[in-house]
Design an enzyme around this catalytic site. Structure first.
Site, mmCIF file in Angstrom:
data_model
loop_
_atom_site.group_PDB
_atom_site.id
_atom_site.type_symbol
_atom_site.label_atom_id
_atom_site.label_comp_id
_atom_site.label_asym_id
_atom_site.label_seq_id
_atom_site.Cartn_x
_atom_site.Cartn_y
_atom_site.Cartn_z
ATOM 1 N N ASN A 13 0.875 -1.163 0.000
ATOM 2 C CA ASN A 13 0.000 0.000 0.000
ATOM 3 C C ASN A 13 0.915 1.216 0.000
ATOM 4 O OD1 ASN A 13 -1.817 2.044 0.455
ATOM 5 N ND2 ASN A 13 -2.370 1.400 2.530
ATOM 6 N N TRP A 14 1.066 1.794 -1.177
ATOM 7 C CA TRP A 14 2.021 2.907 -1.302
ATOM 8 C C TRP A 14 1.501 4.199 -0.672
ATOM 9 C CZ3 TRP A 14 4.595 2.957 -6.866
ATOM 10 C CH2 TRP A 14 5.295 1.758 -7.062
ATOM 11 N N LYS A 15 0.196 4.253 -0.411
ATOM 12 C CA LYS A 15 -0.426 5.465 0.145
ATOM 13 C C LYS A 15 -0.121 6.663 -0.765
ATOM 14 C CE LYS A 15 -0.176 3.310 4.623
ATOM 15 N NZ LYS A 15 -0.227 3.444 6.066
ATOM 16 N N HIS A 98 -9.658 1.438 4.210
ATOM 17 C CA HIS A 98 -8.423 1.606 4.982
ATOM 18 C C HIS A 98 -8.687 2.560 6.153
ATOM 19 C CE1 HIS A 98 -4.386 2.748 6.129
ATOM 20 N NE2 HIS A 98 -4.002 1.618 5.574
ATOM 21 N N GLU A 100 -7.078 4.921 7.320
ATOM 22 C CA GLU A 100 -6.808 6.340 7.041
ATOM 23 C C GLU A 100 -8.001 6.971 6.323
ATOM 24 O OE1 GLU A 100 -3.016 5.677 5.207
ATOM 25 O OE2 GLU A 100 -2.214 5.139 7.167
ATOM 26 N N GLU A 170 -6.042 -4.821 10.179
ATOM 27 C CA GLU A 170 -5.047 -3.793 10.467
ATOM 28 C C GLU A 170 -5.430 -3.025 11.732
ATOM 29 O OE1 GLU A 170 -2.729 -2.699 6.665
ATOM 30 O OE2 GLU A 170 -4.423 -1.360 6.842
ATOM 31 N N GLY A 176 1.779 2.355 10.703
ATOM 32 C CA GLY A 176 2.736 3.443 10.574
ATOM 33 C C GLY A 176 3.362 3.887 11.885
ATOM 34 N N SER A 216 2.675 -1.988 10.417
ATOM 35 C CA SER A 216 4.111 -2.079 10.727
ATOM 36 C C SER A 216 4.681 -3.480 10.502
ATOM 37 C CB SER A 216 4.395 -1.590 12.145
ATOM 38 O OG SER A 216 3.992 -0.234 12.294
ATOM 39 N N GLY A 237 2.606 -1.139 4.288
ATOM 40 C CA GLY A 237 2.781 0.270 3.960
ATOM 41 C C GLY A 237 4.257 0.598 3.781
ATOM 42 N N GLY A 238 4.868 1.114 4.825
ATOM 43 C CA GLY A 238 6.254 1.579 4.779
ATOM 44 C C GLY A 238 7.226 0.633 4.085
HETATM 45 P P1 PGA Z 1 2.417 0.310 7.623
HETATM 46 O O1 PGA Z 1 1.013 0.526 6.867
HETATM 47 O O2 PGA Z 1 2.960 -1.008 7.136
HETATM 48 O O3 PGA Z 1 3.263 1.465 7.206
HETATM 49 O O4 PGA Z 1 2.115 0.297 9.083
HETATM 50 C C1 PGA Z 1 0.147 -0.542 6.650
HETATM 51 C C2 PGA Z 1 -1.123 -0.041 6.028
HETATM 52 O O5 PGA Z 1 -1.546 1.071 6.359
HETATM 53 O O6 PGA Z 1 -1.737 -0.716 5.196
#
Ligand code: PGA
Length: 255
Positions: A13-15, A98, A100, A170, A176, A216, A237-238
Site C-alpha cells: 500500500n504505497w499510500k 483503509h 486512514e 489492520e 505506521g 508495521s 505500507g512503509g
Molecule cells: P504500515 O502501513 O505497514 O506502514 O504500518 C500498513 C497499512 O496502512 O496498510
C-alpha cells in the site's frame, strides 16, 4: 489445517507516495525480485501511478491495485474514480476501508459496503481493511468492532462473490507507528475474522479466504506473523516502498 490451501498475498500500500519517476524505478527494481515468488504480489499505488504500473508490470507476476474506488458508476462526484474506470485500465485490485480513509475522510462501514459491492460487481478483487483503535482494544471491544466492520461491509455480498474478497486485519494503533501487533494478537483476530466469515458465508468460503495482517509488518517481523495458521499474507505500507524490504516479505510468504 487449511493454510496450505490458501494463497498468501503480499500487497503493498504505497499510500500518497512516489511520483511517476520514483514509481517506475521501484517497479523495475521489484520485477526481478518478484519473478520467482509463488505468493500473490500486488502493489496498490496512487491513481496517478496506475498507468505507469499497468504498463511496467505487463507480462510479470505483479498485480496492480488502486487505493480506493467510488460506489457510483459515473456522475457528479468530484475527485472520485469509479470501478469501471479502474477495470478499463486493467486494474484488478482495490483497497477499501483503509483506516486512514475512515479516520480522515469520513469513511463509514456503510460506504465501505457500497464501495465493496461496486468493486465486486465490476469483477475486481477487494482488499477490505478492518481493525480496532487503541481505545477500542483497551476497552476490550476489539472483536465487537471487527465483527461489525466485516458484517456491514459484506452484508450485500454473496457466497460466490466473496471469493474475490481479501480481508486485511489492520489494528489502527499498529499502522505506521512501528508498533506491530504480536503474532499471537494478530492470529487471534484473524482467526476471529475467519469465524465471522464462516458464520456469514459458510465454512468453505471462510477456509478459502485470504486474510492478511497489516500494521508495521516488515522484513524483520514478517516470518513470525506469516507462520500463523490464519495469517495469509500482509498489507504493507512503509516496507513496500523499498524493493529489498518488500522482497523479504515476498520470500517469506512464498515458503
Ligand atoms: P504500515 O502501513 O505497514 O506502514 O504500518 C500498513 C497499512 O496502512 O496498510
Amino acid at each position: 489445517m487449511n493454510k496450505a490451501l490458501r494463497k498468501a498475498v503480499i500487497a503493498g500500500n504505497w499510500k500518497m507516495n512516489k511520483n511517476r519517476k520514483e514509481a517506475a524505478e521501484l517497479i523495475e527494481a521489484l520485477k526481478p525480485i518478484a519473478a520467482d515468488k509463488t505468493c500473490g504480489v500486488v502493489i496498490c499505488v496512487p491513481f496517478t501511478n496506475l498507468e505507469t504500473a499497468m504498463r511496467l508490470t505487463e507480462g510479470t507476476n505483479i498485480e496492480v491495485g488502486a487505493e480506493n474506488v467510488h460506489f457510483e458508476k459515473s456522475g457528479a462526484f468530484t475527485g472520485e474514480i469509479s470501478a469501471d474506470m479502474l477495470t478499463e485500465m486493467g486494474v484488478k485490485y482495490v483497497i477499501i476501508g483503509h483506516s486512514e480513509r475512515r479516520q480522515y475522510f469520513g469513511e463509514t462501514d456503510e460506504t465501505v459496503c457500497k464501495r465493496t459491492m461496486a468493486a465486486l460487481e465490476a469483477g475486481m478483487t477487494v482488499i477490505l481493511c478492518v481493525g480496532e483503535t487503541l481505545e477500542e482494544r483497551e476497552l476490550g471491544i476489539t472483536e465487537e468492532i471487527v465483527a461489525k466492520q466485516v458484517k456491514v461491509a459484506l452484508s450485500q455480498a454473496c457466497e460466490k462473490c466473496v471469493k474475490n474478497v481479501i480481508i486485511a486485519y489492520e489494528p489502527v494503533w499498529a499502522i505506521g507507528t512501528g508498533k506491530t501487533a504480536t503474532a499471537e494478537q494478530a492470529e487471534e483476530v484473524c482467526a476471529f475474522i475467519r469465524k465471522t466469515v464462516a458464520g456469514m458465508f459458510g465454512q468453505a468460503a471462510a477456509d478459502g479466504m485470504t486474510i492478511q495482517y497489516g500494521g508495521s509488518m516488515n522484513e524483520k517481523n514478517c516470518a513470525e506473523l506469516l507462520a500463523k495458521e490464519n495469517i495469509d499474507g500482509g498489507l504493507i505500507g512503509g516496507a513496500s516502498l523499498v524493493a529489498e524490504k518488500f522482497g523479504v516479505l515476498l520470500e517469506e510468504a512464498s515458503k
